[in-house]
Structure formats: C-alpha cells, structure tokens
Design a protein around this motif. Structure first.
Motif, PDB file in Angstrom:
ATOM      1  N   ALA A 179       0.821  -1.218   0.000  1.00 39.54           N
ATOM      2  CA  ALA A 179       0.000   0.000   0.000  1.00 39.54           C
ATOM      3  C   ALA A 179       0.852   1.264   0.000  1.00 39.54           C
ATOM      4  O   ALA A 179       0.541   2.231  -0.707  1.00 39.54           O
ATOM      5  N   LYS A 180       1.947   1.262   0.764  1.00 38.72           N
ATOM      6  CA  LYS A 180       2.776   2.471   0.818  1.00 38.72           C
ATOM      7  C   LYS A 180       3.694   2.607  -0.394  1.00 38.72           C
ATOM      8  O   LYS A 180       4.370   3.623  -0.532  1.00 38.72           O
ATOM      9  N   ASN A 181       3.706   1.586  -1.257  1.00 36.58           N
ATOM     10  CA  ASN A 181       4.533   1.644  -2.466  1.00 36.58           C
ATOM     11  C   ASN A 181       3.728   1.939  -3.728  1.00 36.58           C
ATOM     12  O   ASN A 181       4.251   1.829  -4.834  1.00 36.58           O
ATOM     13  N   ILE A 182       2.453   2.261  -3.568  1.00 40.20           N
ATOM     14  CA  ILE A 182       1.668   2.681  -4.729  1.00 40.20           C
ATOM     15  C   ILE A 182       1.301   4.152  -4.558  1.00 40.20           C
ATOM     16  O   ILE A 182       1.134   4.646  -3.450  1.00 40.20           O
ATOM     17  N   SER A 183       1.214   4.843  -5.648  1.00 34.52           N
ATOM     18  CA  SER A 183       0.845   6.262  -5.654  1.00 34.52           C
ATOM     19  C   SER A 183       0.151   6.560  -6.974  1.00 34.52           C
ATOM     20  O   SER A 183       0.236   5.786  -7.938  1.00 34.52           O
ATOM     21  N   LYS A 184      -0.514   7.690  -7.035  1.00 33.00           N
ATOM     22  CA  LYS A 184      -1.185   8.097  -8.266  1.00 33.00           C
ATOM     23  C   LYS A 184      -0.181   8.212  -9.399  1.00 33.00           C
ATOM     24  O   LYS A 184      -0.393   7.682 -10.500  1.00 33.00           O
ATOM     25  N   ASP A 185       0.938   8.885  -9.153  1.00 29.49           N
ATOM     26  CA  ASP A 185       1.929   9.089 -10.211  1.00 29.49           C
ATOM     27  C   ASP A 185       2.514   7.761 -10.687  1.00 29.49           C
ATOM     28  O   ASP A 185       2.740   7.581 -11.891  1.00 29.49           O
ATOM     29  N   LYS A 186       2.765   6.850  -9.757  1.00 29.40           N
ATOM     30  CA  LYS A 186       3.348   5.563 -10.138  1.00 29.40           C
ATOM     31  C   LYS A 186       2.383   4.761 -10.996  1.00 29.40           C
ATOM     32  O   LYS A 186       2.779   4.151 -12.000  1.00 29.40           O
ATOM     33  N   ILE A 187       1.121   4.755 -10.627  1.00 32.74           N
ATOM     34  CA  ILE A 187       0.129   4.019 -11.418  1.00 32.74           C
ATOM     35  C   ILE A 187      -0.006   4.632 -12.811  1.00 32.74           C
ATOM     36  O   ILE A 187      -0.094   3.905 -13.810  1.00 32.74           O
ATOM     37  N   ILE A 188       0.005   5.949 -12.889  1.00 34.07           N
ATOM     38  CA  ILE A 188      -0.061   6.608 -14.200  1.00 34.07           C
ATOM     39  C   ILE A 188       1.132   6.195 -15.064  1.00 34.07           C
ATOM     40  O   ILE A 188       0.982   5.912 -16.261  1.00 34.07           O
ATOM     41  N   ARG A 189       2.324   6.156 -14.466  1.00 34.96           N
ATOM     42  CA  ARG A 189       3.520   5.753 -15.225  1.00 34.96           C
ATOM     43  C   ARG A 189       3.386   4.326 -15.741  1.00 34.96           C
ATOM     44  O   ARG A 189       3.742   4.034 -16.895  1.00 34.96           O
ATOM     45  N   LYS A 190       2.883   3.441 -14.892  1.00 36.74           N
ATOM     46  CA  LYS A 190       2.763   2.035 -15.306  1.00 36.74           C
ATOM     47  C   LYS A 190       1.688   1.869 -16.391  1.00 36.74           C
ATOM     48  O   LYS A 190       1.869   1.095 -17.341  1.00 36.74           O
ATOM     49  N   ASN A 221     -16.312   1.441  -1.439  1.00 30.95           N
ATOM     50  CA  ASN A 221     -16.591   2.863  -1.221  1.00 30.95           C
ATOM     51  C   ASN A 221     -15.971   3.385   0.079  1.00 30.95           C
ATOM     52  O   ASN A 221     -16.552   4.208   0.790  1.00 30.95           O
ATOM     53  N   GLY A 222     -14.762   2.887   0.368  1.00 32.37           N
ATOM     54  CA  GLY A 222     -14.035   3.386   1.532  1.00 32.37           C
ATOM     55  C   GLY A 222     -14.203   2.563   2.785  1.00 32.37           C
ATOM     56  O   GLY A 222     -13.489   2.785   3.773  1.00 32.37           O
ATOM     57  N   VAL A 223     -15.108   1.600   2.790  1.00 29.55           N
ATOM     58  CA  VAL A 223     -15.317   0.772   3.978  1.00 29.55           C
ATOM     59  C   VAL A 223     -14.111  -0.128   4.240  1.00 29.55           C
ATOM     60  O   VAL A 223     -13.737  -0.389   5.384  1.00 29.55           O
ATOM     61  N   ILE A 224     -13.453  -0.616   3.148  1.00 28.08           N
ATOM     62  CA  ILE A 224     -12.310  -1.541   3.284  1.00 28.08           C
ATOM     63  C   ILE A 224     -11.054  -0.897   2.702  1.00 28.08           C
ATOM     64  O   ILE A 224     -10.237  -1.553   2.065  1.00 28.08           O
ATOM     65  N   GLY A 225     -10.901   0.369   2.880  1.00 28.13           N
ATOM     66  CA  GLY A 225      -9.709   1.039   2.390  1.00 28.13           C
ATOM     67  C   GLY A 225     -10.027   2.172   1.449  1.00 28.13           C
ATOM     68  O   GLY A 225     -11.039   2.144   0.723  1.00 28.13           O
ATOM     69  N   ASN A 226      -9.156   3.176   1.428  1.00 29.95           N
ATOM     70  CA  ASN A 226      -9.386   4.373   0.622  1.00 29.95           C
ATOM     71  C   ASN A 226      -8.485   4.483  -0.611  1.00 29.95           C
ATOM     72  O   ASN A 226      -8.552   5.472  -1.332  1.00 29.95           O
ATOM     73  N   GLU A 227      -7.625   3.483  -0.824  1.00 34.31           N
ATOM     74  CA  GLU A 227      -6.674   3.579  -1.940  1.00 34.31           C
ATOM     75  C   GLU A 227      -7.380   3.713  -3.285  1.00 34.31           C
ATOM     76  O   GLU A 227      -6.897   4.419  -4.178  1.00 34.31           O
ATOM     77  N   GLU A 228      -8.506   3.056  -3.433  1.00 33.05           N
ATOM     78  CA  GLU A 228      -9.218   3.134  -4.716  1.00 33.05           C
ATOM     79  C   GLU A 228      -9.718   4.556  -4.974  1.00 33.05           C
ATOM     80  O   GLU A 228      -9.555   5.103  -6.070  1.00 33.05           O
ATOM     81  N   LYS A 229     -10.341   5.157  -3.960  1.00 33.18           N
ATOM     82  CA  LYS A 229     -10.899   6.510  -4.122  1.00 33.18           C
ATOM     83  C   LYS A 229      -9.815   7.573  -4.231  1.00 33.18           C
ATOM     84  O   LYS A 229      -9.939   8.513  -5.024  1.00 33.18           O
ATOM     85  N   ASP A 230      -8.758   7.416  -3.431  1.00 30.61           N
ATOM     86  CA  ASP A 230      -7.767   8.482  -3.309  1.00 30.61           C
ATOM     87  C   ASP A 230      -6.616   8.379  -4.305  1.00 30.61           C
ATOM     88  O   ASP A 230      -5.990   9.391  -4.631  1.00 30.61           O
ATOM     89  N   ILE A 231      -6.328   7.152  -4.768  1.00 30.60           N
ATOM     90  CA  ILE A 231      -5.128   6.944  -5.588  1.00 30.60           C
ATOM     91  C   ILE A 231      -5.451   6.326  -6.946  1.00 30.60           C
ATOM     92  O   ILE A 231      -5.108   6.884  -7.993  1.00 30.60           O
ATOM     93  N   ILE A 232      -6.099   5.158  -6.922  1.00 32.74           N
ATOM     94  CA  ILE A 232      -6.228   4.362  -8.162  1.00 32.74           C
ATOM     95  C   ILE A 232      -7.212   4.990  -9.142  1.00 32.74           C
ATOM     96  O   ILE A 232      -6.897   5.158 -10.330  1.00 32.74           O
ATOM     97  N   TYR A 233      -8.410   5.349  -8.670  1.00 37.37           N
ATOM     98  CA  TYR A 233      -9.393   5.951  -9.574  1.00 37.37           C
ATOM     99  C   TYR A 233      -8.897   7.271 -10.164  1.00 37.37           C
ATOM    100  O   TYR A 233      -9.010   7.486 -11.383  1.00 37.37           O
TER     101      TYR A 233
END
Length: 355
Positions: A179-190, A221-233
């Motif tokens: 989780a701490k090794n993924i970011s919006k910028d990194k996903i965009i690059r990949k 929708n944030g119940v099991i983590g916010n990475e999808e809303k905050d980073i991946i989407y």
C-alpha cells in the motif's frame, strides 16, 4: 539493437543458477535442431556446466560449440561464450553464494554484449534471488537490475501470452509494504508504459487497459480502504485525459472469475501475487515474463529455479522456449513499428532517449 537486415537474430541467453533447472531447460530447448534455422543462440557462461548436466540428465541430442568471437558462431548448435574459466562444485538443487556469483557473472556479460549491440535480444534463465544478492547485485530481481543497468527511467514487469497480459505496479515487494509503495503518479507511469508497449511491441493500435483494485470489493466505497478513491481511480482518470483507454478499478476476484479479463488487451495489477496467480493459472506452460519500458528486449520464463526437481530430467522447457520466440517477435514488432514512421532511425534514437 543491431542491424535489422542481418540474416538471423542473435539471442543472448543467461545461464541462470547452475544448481536449478536453468541448464536443463536450455539443453532441452536446443535439443531440437530446427530452432537453429531461425536464430543464433548464444549462452554466456561456461561449457563445463553443460558437460556436467549432459551426463546427469543424458540428453543425447543436445550439441554445443564453445566460441570466443562472433565471427565463428555455429549455425547448427548452441553457442557458448566462456565468461569464466575456473571450475566450481555444483550440488544439484542446492544453490549457494558460489552459484549466485556465477549466475550474476553470466547476466552481467550478457547485458554488456547487448549494450554493445553484439546480440539483439536477451533471454534470462531463472536465478535464485537469495544467493545472487550481493554488493554487486543489491536488487530484488532481474527487472530491477535491468532497469538500473540500462539506465531506464522506469520499467514494467509484464507477464504475457497471446490470451492474457498482466503488468505490475509493485514487483518484488512484501505484502505489508504494498500500500505504501503505490501512488497516483506511479500508477499513471505504469499505465502509460503498458499502453506504449502494447502499441510498439505487440502491434495493438488502441489497447484497452483494465486496472485492478488493491482492496477487496474495490474498497467498498471506503469501507475496506481508501486507496481506490484516493489513488487508483484518480490515476485512471488522468490516464484517460492522456487519451489512454484505461478502465477500473476492478475487484480482482470478480474480474477474473467472470472472464472480464478477456475484454482487455492489458491488465495492471497492484502487486505480485494479485497478477501472477491468475496469470499462471490461465497461461499454464505458455506464459513468459517481459521487461517493458527498456530500450532493449528481455524476456524470461515465468517460473523460478525449481530446485526440488533440478537434475531429475523432468523440468518443462515450454516457457523458456516461448520466451525466446516472444523476444524475437517483439524485436521484429518494434522494428516494424519504427519503420512505419517517416524517419525510423531518428525515432529509435528518440525512443532510447525517452527510456
């Protein structure tokens, strides 16, 4: 890359860990002399390794030639470039720091040959990541080493078959660190790297890319983590703004169980096992690993050193053979992609600079 007009592509091959199945799958692959009609294989290692395994496994049809320059390459046997002269003991199925040292020397020599355009593509046999680790190889695996060696800005571990292609955001990272090794910028690059390689290396003009969620139920929708809303989407939306056909995030279980993966040209997984478990189940013996994002071409089988079956003569060579075929296909696709442009030499130079 060397001159594309040469008669046959030179395929540089690493030995891998000599205590694993690398020598066996190499020998089994090149026991079929029909392969020599299409390309010239060169292993960077030592002929004594193959002499040893030839006695252990009793592969009669396997032939090799020891060569010391590129003017005397054999056209009807496996070429072996000696990288070291000393002998070392091989305890089959028991990798150690010594086998790791020579696996690294083989890898380094093959990369240097590729850098000098003495070979055209690189195919790596499996290494043991524990024993190869050293001050000279402080990397988690091949992918990270190759990115550093060829000074690439980024790379993508890309598992491919004709049926399914899966790339990873994080490669060899412990689950508790994902989780701490993924970011919006990194996903965009990949996503961008996957889009580019699907176009240039796989001849897919407008690739559709699916992006997997990190959490169960895509975070619910944030119940099991916010990475999808905050980073991946947000990363997916930014990719769309770059005219990339990216979709998701998809919950991984339903995505594969429903066969939705068949609707996409590429799939981006957040971590190693999220991508490799479904990939290996679907690909079976056909899967290979391709390091996308480099200005060179490197493939490998999608399995490890398999010490538990080393030296027993039962290792399957299909993935290794497919890795060779795919490296050649990608080499030709990349050449054709740039030839279709107005100034291919300028574009290839630009491609290398961008990497």
């Amino acid at each position: 890359m060397s001159n594309q007009k040469q008669e046959k592509i030179k395929v540089g091959i690493t030995l891998g860990d000599a205590a694993g199945i690398g020598p066996e799958i190499i020998m089994k692959t090149f026991s079929d002399d029909r392969l020599f009609k299409h390309f010239t294989p060169i292993v960077f290692g030592n002929p004594r390794i193959f002499s040893f395994y030839k006695k252990v496994i009793e592969i009669d049809k396997f032939q090799y030639s020891t060569v010391k320059n590129y003017q005397n390459l054999s056209n009807n046997s496996l070429n072996i470039f000696p990288v070291w002269n000393e002998e070392f003991a091989i305890n089959i199925g028991e990798p150690n720091k010594e086998t790791g040292k020579y696996a690294f020397l083989s890898l380094k020599a093959t990369c240097e040959a590729l850098e000098k355009n003495e070979i055209d593509v690189l195919v790596t046999a499996p290494i043991n990541k524990d024993v190869i680790h050293s001050d000279e190889f402080p990397f988690a695996g091949h992918t990270e080493y190759l990115q550093a060696f060829f000074s690439a800005k980024d790379s993508l571990m890309f598992l491919v078959t004709d049926e399914i292609k899966i790339g990873l955001v994080t490669n060899h990272v412990a689950i508790h660190d994902v989780a701490k090794n993924i970011s919006k910028d990194k996903i965009i690059r990949k996503i961008s790297l996957m889009h580019q390689t699907l176009q240039e290396d796989f001849n897919i003009d407008k690739p559709k890319i699916a992006v997997l969620a990190l959490n169960p139920y895509a975070g619910d929708n944030g119940v099991i983590g916010n990475e999808e809303k905050d980073i991946i989407y947000p990363a997916i939306q930014e990719a769309k703004n770059m005219n990339i056909l990216a979709f998701g995030p998809y919950a991984a279980d339903g995505f594969f169980a429903s066969d939705n993966y068949k609707n996409f040209d590429g799939i981006l997984a957040m971590y190693h096992d999220q991508g490799l478990i479904p990939f290996k189940y679907i690909a079976r013996e056909d899967g290979i690993n391709f390091t996308a994002g480099l200005n060179i071409i490197r493939t490998s089988p999608d399995h490890g050193t398999a010490e538990n079956i080393a030296g027993k003569g039962i290792a399957e060579e299909a993935s290794f053979r497919n890795a060779i075929y795919k490296a050649i296909d990608i080499y030709n696709n990349r050449i054709n992609h740039f030839e279709m442009r107005s100034n291919p030499l300028e574009k290839i130079a630009q491609f290398k600079e961008e990497r």
